[in-house]
Design a protein around this motif. Structure first.
Motif, PDB file in Angstrom:
ATOM      1  N   SER A  78       0.936  -1.436  -0.012  1.00 62.36           N
ATOM      2  CA  SER A  78       0.036  -0.021   0.134  1.00 62.36           C
ATOM      3  C   SER A  78       0.836   1.332   0.142  1.00 62.36           C
ATOM      4  CB  SER A  78      -0.722  -0.084   1.201  1.00 62.36           C
ATOM      5  OG  SER A  78      -1.902  -0.994   1.400  1.00 62.36           O
TER       6      SER A  78
ATOM      7  N   ALA B 229       0.950   5.577   1.087  1.00 59.01           N
ATOM      8  CA  ALA B 229       0.237   6.817   1.753  1.00 59.01           C
ATOM      9  C   ALA B 229       0.722   8.118   0.910  1.00 59.01           C
ATOM     10  CB  ALA B 229       0.972   6.679   3.063  1.00 59.01           C
TER      11      ALA B 229
ATOM     12  N   ILE C 225      -4.180   6.823   2.000  1.00 53.19           N
ATOM     13  CA  ILE C 225      -3.844   5.561   1.992  1.00 53.19           C
ATOM     14  C   ILE C 225      -4.251   4.700   1.024  1.00 53.19           C
ATOM     15  CG2 ILE C 225      -3.120   3.160   3.096  1.00 53.19           C
ATOM     16  CD1 ILE C 225      -3.044   4.655   5.910  1.00 53.19           C
TER      17      ILE C 225
ATOM     18  N   THR D 235       5.522   5.443   0.567  1.00 51.49           N
ATOM     19  CA  THR D 235       4.942   6.671   0.303  1.00 51.49           C
ATOM     20  C   THR D 235       5.289   7.075  -0.847  1.00 51.49           C
ATOM     21  OG1 THR D 235       7.118   7.995   0.788  1.00 51.49           O
ATOM     22  CG2 THR D 235       5.334   7.667   2.492  1.00 51.49           C
TER      23      THR D 235
END
Length: 339
Positions: free
Chosen positions: A93, A95, A109, A126
């Motif tokens: 994932s 952010a 997110i 990120t």
């Protein structure tokens, strides 16, 4: 046991400090009695992100920004996020900081599709997000390139037109524009005429519509009479349909046949009427009889004493009777007029 005032003051001070710390943590996103965990993210530009800003997943707030720290070189900024909801975040994932000029900057997110999840107090990946202005520039830049190419093409076309159009062609274009101006003036006059025609007060169309309205009004006023006329017409057509027209035609045909037979008999010498019309002997006899009657009448007119005598002692007329009619009646028999 008696508690001194100093002890009371100390307890109240400690309680106030505790309440202040808990409230400060609550305002920063820390839950007081619920479960929460920490998540870290590293950025080179936080785009105006501040503490207590929301952390969002798919449009739902799952936490807040607890703190933002950095070193003296300002090359890396550590964002401490407190997640108040127990959610599974895949390890792939990202952010991203979403800058909103009209609202609050948030951390978005974007969940991955991995089957392994980030543990608590771990650092999430990120990615740098372009601001609204940068995104707009990225969207406009291809358009600007196309516009630039179009301007170049238009410039080439204009150069070609200038090289092709000679003074004669320019004069022709000027004439076309003058004719177009005249045509526009004609259209203006036509529009004025059309406005006059469509004028609701004096226009011919308005008068025609008024006449139509008057006509339909008269029809509506005479609706009962028209209904009566149509009823009478329907009765007449019903009576005509009820007539035995074929029988009438058959009778008329028989009558015509009999009339033709009678006329045929008159044209022959069979029968009394045919002989009267076609036998010349009858005509000759009638002519002879008429001549004899003429002679008799002429003789009575010439010698009346031969037939009528009013004197007792008168002398009897012994002259010869006429054998031929007088000249005024010869071949001109008297015609008996019918009343």
């Amino acid at each position: 046991m008696k508690i001194s005032n100093e002890t009371k003051i100390g307890v109240l001070t400690a309680f106030a400090i505790t309440i202040m710390i808990l409230g400060f943590n609550f305002l920063k996103g820390k839950t007081l009695f619920g479960t929460s965990h920490t998540m870290y993210a590293k950025y080179t530009n936080v785009q105006g992100l501040a503490t207590s800003n929301p952390v969002m997943i798919n449009g739902l707030q799952v936490g807040t920004v607890y703190s933002i720290t950095t070193d003296k070189n300002m090359k890396e900024i550590l964002v401490n996020m407190t997640l108040t909801k127990d959610v599974n975040i895949p390890v792939n994932s990202y952010a991203t900081i979403k800058n909103n000029p009209l609202g609050t900057t948030t951390v978005e997110i974007r969940l991955g599709d991995a089957m392994q999840y980030l543990p608590k107090d771990d650092t999430i990946r990120t990615e740098t997000s372009a601001g609204i202005l940068d995104a707009a520039v990225q969207e406009i830049r291809p358009v600007l390139g196309q516009v630039k190419n179009a301007v170049k093409s238009l410039d080439s076309v204009l150069m070609t037109v200038n090289s092709v159009v000679d003074p004669n062609a320019k004069n022709n274009i000027r004439g076309i524009l003058e004719n177009l101006n005249k045509t526009t003036a004609g259209l203006t006059e036509s529009s004025a005429s059309l406005n006059t025609l469509l004028n609701t007060q004096t226009g011919a169309l308005a008068k025609s519509l008024n006449n139509v309205s008057s006509f339909t009004g008269n029809l509506a006023n005479n609706n009962d009479k028209l209904t009566a006329v149509m009823t009478n017409l329907d009765k007449t057509t019903t009576n005509l349909s009820n007539l035995d027209l074929q029988k009438t035609l058959t009778t008329l045909d028989a009558t015509v046949t009999e009339l033709k037979a009678s006329l045929g008999k008159l044209n022959t010498t069979n029968g009394t009427a045919g002989m009267l019309l076609n036998d010349p002997k009858l005509y000759n006899n009638l002519a002879a009889t008429a001549n004899k009657i003429n002679v008799l009448l002429d003789d009575i007119k010439t010698n009346p004493k031969r037939y009528i005598s009013f004197s007792v002692f008168g002398k009897k007329n012994k002259s010869e009777p006429l054998k031929y009619p007088l000249p005024d009646t010869l071949n001109a028999p008297y015609i008996i007029l019918q009343k």
